[in-house]
Design a protein around this motif. Structure first.
Motif, PDB file in Angstrom:
ATOM      1  N   LEU A 130       0.832  -1.210   0.000  1.00  0.00           N
ATOM      2  CA  LEU A 130       0.000   0.000   0.000  1.00  0.00           C
ATOM      3  C   LEU A 130       0.864   1.257   0.000  1.00  0.00           C
ATOM      4  O   LEU A 130       0.521   2.258  -0.634  1.00  0.00           O
ATOM      5  N   THR A 131       1.983   1.205   0.697  1.00  0.00           N
ATOM      6  CA  THR A 131       2.890   2.354   0.740  1.00  0.00           C
ATOM      7  C   THR A 131       3.538   2.580  -0.616  1.00  0.00           C
ATOM      8  O   THR A 131       3.690   3.727  -1.064  1.00  0.00           O
ATOM      9  N   LEU A 132       3.910   1.499  -1.287  1.00  0.00           N
ATOM     10  CA  LEU A 132       4.491   1.626  -2.627  1.00  0.00           C
ATOM     11  C   LEU A 132       3.460   2.187  -3.603  1.00  0.00           C
ATOM     12  O   LEU A 132       3.784   3.044  -4.437  1.00  0.00           O
ATOM     13  N   ALA A 133       2.215   1.706  -3.481  1.00  0.00           N
ATOM     14  CA  ALA A 133       1.149   2.215  -4.347  1.00  0.00           C
ATOM     15  C   ALA A 133       0.899   3.694  -4.062  1.00  0.00           C
ATOM     16  O   ALA A 133       0.700   4.500  -4.987  1.00  0.00           O
ATOM     17  N   TRP A 134       0.925   4.067  -2.796  1.00  0.00           N
ATOM     18  CA  TRP A 134       0.743   5.463  -2.409  1.00  0.00           C
ATOM     19  C   TRP A 134       1.878   6.329  -2.955  1.00  0.00           C
ATOM     20  O   TRP A 134       1.655   7.462  -3.394  1.00  0.00           O
ATOM     21  N   THR A 158       3.831  11.547   3.996  1.00  0.00           N
ATOM     22  CA  THR A 158       4.360  10.791   5.138  1.00  0.00           C
ATOM     23  C   THR A 158       3.270  10.282   6.060  1.00  0.00           C
ATOM     24  O   THR A 158       3.281   9.110   6.482  1.00  0.00           O
ATOM     25  N   LEU A 159       2.289  11.127   6.378  1.00  0.00           N
ATOM     26  CA  LEU A 159       1.298  10.771   7.393  1.00  0.00           C
ATOM     27  C   LEU A 159       0.255   9.783   6.904  1.00  0.00           C
ATOM     28  O   LEU A 159      -0.258   8.982   7.697  1.00  0.00           O
ATOM     29  N   VAL A 160      -0.101   9.820   5.633  1.00  0.00           N
ATOM     30  CA  VAL A 160      -1.149   8.926   5.130  1.00  0.00           C
ATOM     31  C   VAL A 160      -0.794   7.453   5.363  1.00  0.00           C
ATOM     32  O   VAL A 160      -1.581   6.708   5.950  1.00  0.00           O
ATOM     33  N   PRO A 161       0.380   6.962   4.940  1.00  0.00           N
ATOM     34  CA  PRO A 161       0.711   5.547   5.193  1.00  0.00           C
ATOM     35  C   PRO A 161       0.859   5.232   6.683  1.00  0.00           C
ATOM     36  O   PRO A 161       0.459   4.154   7.149  1.00  0.00           O
ATOM     37  N   TRP A 162       1.454   6.160   7.403  1.00  0.00           N
ATOM     38  CA  TRP A 162       1.702   5.944   8.837  1.00  0.00           C
ATOM     39  C   TRP A 162       0.393   5.870   9.614  1.00  0.00           C
ATOM     40  O   TRP A 162       0.210   4.983  10.468  1.00  0.00           O
ATOM     41  N   ILE A 206       1.103   7.027  -6.506  1.00  0.00           N
ATOM     42  CA  ILE A 206       0.023   8.021  -6.592  1.00  0.00           C
ATOM     43  C   ILE A 206       0.572   9.423  -6.346  1.00  0.00           C
ATOM     44  O   ILE A 206       0.248  10.371  -7.074  1.00  0.00           O
ATOM     45  N   CYS A 207       1.405   9.557  -5.313  1.00  0.00           N
ATOM     46  CA  CYS A 207       2.006  10.866  -5.014  1.00  0.00           C
ATOM     47  C   CYS A 207       2.895  11.336  -6.158  1.00  0.00           C
ATOM     48  O   CYS A 207       2.929  12.529  -6.471  1.00  0.00           O
ATOM     49  N   PHE A 208       3.615  10.397  -6.784  1.00  0.00           N
ATOM     50  CA  PHE A 208       4.435  10.754  -7.938  1.00  0.00           C
ATOM     51  C   PHE A 208       3.560  11.289  -9.066  1.00  0.00           C
ATOM     52  O   PHE A 208       3.875  12.325  -9.682  1.00  0.00           O
ATOM     53  N   LEU A 209       2.461  10.610  -9.361  1.00  0.00           N
ATOM     54  CA  LEU A 209       1.591  11.021 -10.460  1.00  0.00           C
ATOM     55  C   LEU A 209       0.937  12.370 -10.178  1.00  0.00           C
ATOM     56  O   LEU A 209       0.839  13.218 -11.071  1.00  0.00           O
ATOM     57  N   ILE A 210       0.498  12.576  -8.943  1.00  0.00           N
ATOM     58  CA  ILE A 210      -0.097  13.869  -8.593  1.00  0.00           C
ATOM     59  C   ILE A 210       0.939  14.975  -8.737  1.00  0.00           C
ATOM     60  O   ILE A 210       0.666  16.032  -9.324  1.00  0.00           O
ATOM     61  N   SER A 211       2.141  14.727  -8.211  1.00  0.00           N
ATOM     62  CA  SER A 211       3.221  15.711  -8.327  1.00  0.00           C
ATOM     63  C   SER A 211       3.531  16.008  -9.790  1.00  0.00           C
ATOM     64  O   SER A 211       3.682  17.168 -10.184  1.00  0.00           O
ATOM     65  N   TRP A 234       9.426   5.939   9.675  1.00  0.00           N
ATOM     66  CA  TRP A 234      10.701   6.147   8.974  1.00  0.00           C
ATOM     67  C   TRP A 234      10.548   5.819   7.488  1.00  0.00           C
ATOM     68  O   TRP A 234      10.983   6.558   6.616  1.00  0.00           O
ATOM     69  N   VAL A 235       9.887   4.688   7.213  1.00  0.00           N
ATOM     70  CA  VAL A 235       9.645   4.279   5.821  1.00  0.00           C
ATOM     71  C   VAL A 235       8.722   5.290   5.132  1.00  0.00           C
ATOM     72  O   VAL A 235       8.941   5.671   3.975  1.00  0.00           O
ATOM     73  N   SER A 236       7.695   5.723   5.835  1.00  0.00           N
ATOM     74  CA  SER A 236       6.744   6.689   5.266  1.00  0.00           C
ATOM     75  C   SER A 236       7.429   7.983   4.860  1.00  0.00           C
ATOM     76  O   SER A 236       7.094   8.573   3.828  1.00  0.00           O
ATOM     77  N   TYR A 237       8.387   8.409   5.658  1.00  0.00           N
ATOM     78  CA  TYR A 237       9.065   9.671   5.356  1.00  0.00           C
ATOM     79  C   TYR A 237      10.048   9.525   4.196  1.00  0.00           C
ATOM     80  O   TYR A 237      10.087  10.372   3.297  1.00  0.00           O
ATOM     81  N   PHE A 238      10.808   8.434   4.191  1.00  0.00           N
ATOM     82  CA  PHE A 238      11.875   8.319   3.200  1.00  0.00           C
ATOM     83  C   PHE A 238      11.418   7.755   1.849  1.00  0.00           C
ATOM     84  O   PHE A 238      12.073   8.013   0.835  1.00  0.00           O
ATOM     85  N   VAL A 239      10.317   7.013   1.800  1.00  0.00           N
ATOM     86  CA  VAL A 239       9.891   6.432   0.519  1.00  0.00           C
ATOM     87  C   VAL A 239       8.880   7.333  -0.203  1.00  0.00           C
ATOM     88  O   VAL A 239       9.227   7.954  -1.216  1.00  0.00           O
ATOM     89  N   PRO A 240       7.628   7.452   0.264  1.00  0.00           N
ATOM     90  CA  PRO A 240       6.719   8.372  -0.447  1.00  0.00           C
ATOM     91  C   PRO A 240       7.081   9.835  -0.236  1.00  0.00           C
ATOM     92  O   PRO A 240       6.610  10.704  -0.986  1.00  0.00           O
ATOM     93  N   GLY A 241       7.924  10.102   0.763  1.00  0.00           N
ATOM     94  CA  GLY A 241       8.366  11.472   0.999  1.00  0.00           C
ATOM     95  C   GLY A 241       9.577  11.826   0.167  1.00  0.00           C
ATOM     96  O   GLY A 241       9.467  12.342  -0.953  1.00  0.00           O
TER      97      GLY A 241
END
Length: 336
Positions: free
Chosen positions: A74-78, A206-210, A81-86, A218-225
């Protein structure tokens, strides 16, 4: 979908009405009259704050790569999604809508694209559009913010690590930005840009996956962040560097920009760059519509929903004539 055909010297709608706007007066068309100043070039002044921040960002992104195996699906998918929105905030938003005025967007769509642009964190809409219009008007000269003549590193990231050439600043002050100043969404984002970046580029990813599925913070900040942000930046920069150096030039062999398949993929459609610099007012940045061009598909869908309209296109006969007149002879292969 409402469209407008762009002909040489005018903008013609489908019903045949000719508007007053002349494509030869646009701020995104190359200025043949500009001449670089004689004498030695001004000294290069390094902006050490930017060097440090970009270094830390890319170190964090590399660390994010090592965290990928431990990230939930789910975090990878998120992250995607964040990449596409950006990316849409850059491609459909600040690039095709605000810099080139290649289509019109409703207030809800402009608000979404402004938030998406803040998620991309590549300067606010007003400043990005100003620099991009200067880039088109003075491409590959001292007045070009990321002049590709100065090499891959400079056009990719180096231009952000040094002070602008005086000609870039001078020409930027003379570019007509009245349309941007009149857009309340643009000026609101500019006023609250720092807050919007903290929220959209770092906090939300960062907060959505967490919070929603218990991902490690830590993963939420460094991967989708950070990793997602670094990928967005480098994808955009490839348009300035790789797409100005490698590829074919089916429309105009006299300019640097090229058709680059890698950049087409990494920027959801912005790598048809020889076409784009030849016809910068075309909303699709390509003669092939949605083919390998997710941004064009998005704009078309927004038109279907009634959130966008007046998409400018170039008449096929004009494209063909230009390719035959100034292209490199690769026209038969220009669709890839």
């Amino acid at each position: 979908m409402p469209e407008t055909e762009v002909l040489e010297g005018s903008v013609r709608s489908r019903n045949g009405e000719v508007r007053a706007e002349s494509v030869t007066e646009r701020e995104d068309l190359f200025d043949e009259t500009y001449k670089e100043k004689d004498g030695p070039k001004p000294p290069m002044i390094i902006v050490w704050k930017n060097v440090i921040l970009m270094t830390l960002l890319h170190i964090g992104a590399v660390y994010g790569i090592f965290l990928l195996p431990s990230a939930r699906m789910l975090t990878l998918a998120w992250s995607v999604i964040c990449f596409l929105i950006s990316a849409l905030g850059v491609t459909a938003g600040v690039h095709r809508l605000w810099s080139h005025k290649s289509y019109k967007a409703s207030l809800p769509l402009r608000i979404f694209l402004a938030f998406a642009n803040s998620m991309a964190f590549e300067n606010d809409i007003f400043e990005w559009s100003r620099d991009h219009r200067v880039h088109h008007k003075f491409s590959e000269t001292d007045a070009d913010p990321h002049n590709a003549v100065r090499g891959f590193f400079f056009s990719h990231i180096g231009w952000l690590l040094v002070r602008k050439h005086p000609d870039v600043i001078e020409k930027g002050k003379k570019i007509d930005l009245s349309d941007l100043k009149a857009d309340k969404v643009v000026m609101f984002q500019r006023k609250y840009y720092k807050i919007s970046v903290v929220l959209m580029c770092f906090t939300v990813p960062t907060l959505v996956p967490w919070y929603l599925w218990g991902e490690n913070f830590w993963v939420s900040y460094f991967v989708p962040g950070l990793l997602r942000y670094a990928v967005v930046l480098n994808s955009t920069w490839l348009v300035n560097s790789a797409a100005h150096m490698w590829g074919n030039r089916p429309y105009d062999v006299n300019i640097y920009p090229r058709e680059n398949k890698l950049v087409i993929l990494t920027t959801i459609g912005e790598g048809f760059h020889n076409y784009h610099h030849t016809f910068p007012y075309d909303y699709a940045t390509s003669e092939f519509g949605c083919k390998m061009n997710l941004t064009t598909c998005f704009i078309n869908f927004m038109c279907f929903l009634g959130l966008a309209k007046d998409c400018k296109t170039v008449a096929p006969e004009i494209v063909l004539a230009r390719a035959q007149r100034t292209g490199d002879g690769s026209a038969r292969n220009r669709s890839g």
